[in-house]
Design a protein around this motif. Structure first.
Motif, PDB file in Angstrom:
ATOM      1  N   GLN A   1       0.837  -1.196   0.000  1.00  0.00           N
ATOM      2  CA  GLN A   1       0.000   0.000   0.000  1.00  0.00           C
ATOM      3  C   GLN A   1       0.877   1.253   0.000  1.00  0.00           C
ATOM      4  O   GLN A   1       1.829   1.384   0.763  1.00  0.00           O
TER       5      GLN A   1
ATOM      6  N   ARG B   1      -1.749  -8.257  -1.470  1.00  0.00           N
ATOM      7  CA  ARG B   1      -1.669  -6.923  -0.891  1.00  0.00           C
ATOM      8  C   ARG B   1      -1.053  -6.951   0.506  1.00  0.00           C
ATOM      9  O   ARG B   1      -1.334  -7.854   1.298  1.00  0.00           O
TER      10      ARG B   1
ATOM     11  N   GLU C   1      -0.893  -4.418   3.659  1.00  0.00           N
ATOM     12  CA  GLU C   1      -1.434  -3.186   4.218  1.00  0.00           C
ATOM     13  C   GLU C   1      -1.208  -3.170   5.724  1.00  0.00           C
ATOM     14  O   GLU C   1      -1.538  -4.137   6.424  1.00  0.00           O
TER      15      GLU C   1
ATOM     16  N   VAL D   1      -5.501   2.410  -7.201  1.00  0.00           N
ATOM     17  CA  VAL D   1      -6.387   1.396  -6.648  1.00  0.00           C
ATOM     18  C   VAL D   1      -7.416   0.919  -7.663  1.00  0.00           C
ATOM     19  O   VAL D   1      -7.852  -0.241  -7.612  1.00  0.00           O
TER      20      VAL D   1
ATOM     21  N   TYR E   1      -0.963   1.125  -4.921  1.00  0.00           N
ATOM     22  CA  TYR E   1      -0.060   0.079  -4.446  1.00  0.00           C
ATOM     23  C   TYR E   1       1.229   0.097  -5.266  1.00  0.00           C
ATOM     24  O   TYR E   1       1.202   0.380  -6.468  1.00  0.00           O
TER      25      TYR E   1
END
Length: 381
Positions: free
Chosen positions: A122, A151, A153, A199, A127
């Motif tokens: 992130q 991902r 985060e 995103v 990203y």
């Protein structure tokens, strides 16, 4: 006449001369020639399984099989690239409503690979992507790469993967595809180094969206299987046709009779024809039954899926066995570089090696038929 007014199979047939003329170049250069990839795009063949909103036709599974099979008769590597394109546009494009602009141009070719999973850290409202992916068929003809990523985060990693849609030139190609079979597929490595993706270009994985489309409700594992065996059917049919032509004119050394007069040649073509035709007929019958059930809104049961995967894995074997039979009967002719049988023999082996139709799915299907839980990913997908 507008090419798109023809059926996908008719459009595929019209490309025979072009594909055959470039087959040696593809095999030598380990990539699909640009003119061939462009012809597939112009004729809408990459997108026959895609939604209409993405320039697709939502063609039935049988039409997809017949189209890939037709192209594969002319060159297995082109058939492979077409198969990959149909899967990418059919299974990834429906997830791309948030970045639809990336695929609107009908000449865009989309590549991807599930052979590896990269990192998506992130970074603001997007990203930062890093990773390397193997077996990215057709990457050198593609302007968009769907990178499978996890991902990260707030220090936590999401174990499920999604796609980061990355436009050229933000992905790099490393020419690693120096192989025997399917050389022209150009299945090189792709690297992404510290590329920021907004995103809206992060989209759901295969099967990750709900849809009223019958194709999107067709079992994912089955879709990934039937397109692979379609290539095998096309390659094997080409091999049998080549063998018949060879047998008519060839007089083997130390013989006064043509090859076709030899009992061994007669047995080879007879057994190859029956093996190929019977396996193809079963796959097409099962696909037709499943497609009708999906269109009727009915559920495909686990045992039905198991039988289908057994049939597909067996069909991959059937294609390779049929080619082996006629190559053995053809003698040394099939061993010379440049002879059609030599390349077909190399290419057809790749089909049965693929994870979606590998031989262990036969055992796994048998487990399900005996009331045991499935172990393999195809029946658990």
């Amino acid at each position: 006449m507008n090419a798109l007014s023809l059926t996908p199979v008719e459009r595929a047939l019209a490309l025979e001369t072009l594909i055959r003329e470039h087959a040696d170049e593809a095999d030598r250069e380990c990539r699909l020639p640009a003119s061939v990839a462009e012809a597939l795009s112009v004729n809408g063949l990459y997108r026959i399984g895609a939604p209409a909103a993405y320039g697709g036709e939502e063609a039935s599974p049988i039409t997809q099989i017949e189209t890939i099979e037709t192209i594969s008769r002319f060159d297995g590597s082109v058939g492979w690239n077409l198969m990959i394109g149909i899967e990418n546009f059919g299974l990834i494009a429906p997830n791309c409503d948030s970045c639809k602009h990336m695929l609107e141009d009908p000449m865009v070719v989309l590549c991807s690979s599930t052979a590896a999973v990269g990192r998506a850290e992130q970074d603001g409202d997007g990203y930062r992507i890093n990773g390397s992916w193997q077996f990215v068929s057709g990457c050198q003809n593609s302007s968009v790469f769907g990178a499978t990523v996890r991902r990260e985060e707030n220090g936590e990693v999401d174990r499920s993967f999604i796609y980061a849609m990355i436009a050229a030139p933000d992905f790099e190609i490393e020419e690693t595809w120096d192989v025997s079979g399917m050389r022209g597929s150009g299945s090189h490595d792709v690297h992404v180094k510290d590329v920021w993706v907004p995103v809206n270009q992060m989209v759901a994985p295969l099967g990750g969206v709900t849809s009223d489309s019958a194709l999107m409700r067709f079992p994912l594992g089955a879709r990934l299987s039937y397109n692979k065996v379609a290539i095998g059917f096309g390659l094997a049919r080409s091999a049998l046709d080549v063998f018949v032509d060879l047998a008519e004119g060839k007089v083997p050394r130390f013989s006064s009779r043509s090859l076709r007069e030899r009992p061994a040649a007669q047995q080879a073509i007879a057994k190859a024809e029956v093996r190929l035709r019977s396996s193809r007929a079963l796959v097409m019958e099962l696909v037709g039954e499943m497609w009708q059930k999906v269109q009727d809104g009915k559920e495909i049961g686990l045992k039905e899926k198991a039988i289908f995967h057994i049939a597909c894995s067996d069909a991959a074997r059937a294609a390779a066995e049929s080619v082996d039979r006629v190559c053995e009967a053809a003698g040394t002719s099939a061993n010379f570089k440049g002879h059609p049988l030599e390349r077909i023999a190399r290419d057809v082996k790749v089909i049965r090696q693929h994870v979606t139709v590998a031989s262990h799915h036969i055992e796994d299907g048998g487990r399900v038929l005996l009331g045991l839980p499935a172990n393999g990913m195809m029946l658990r997908s």
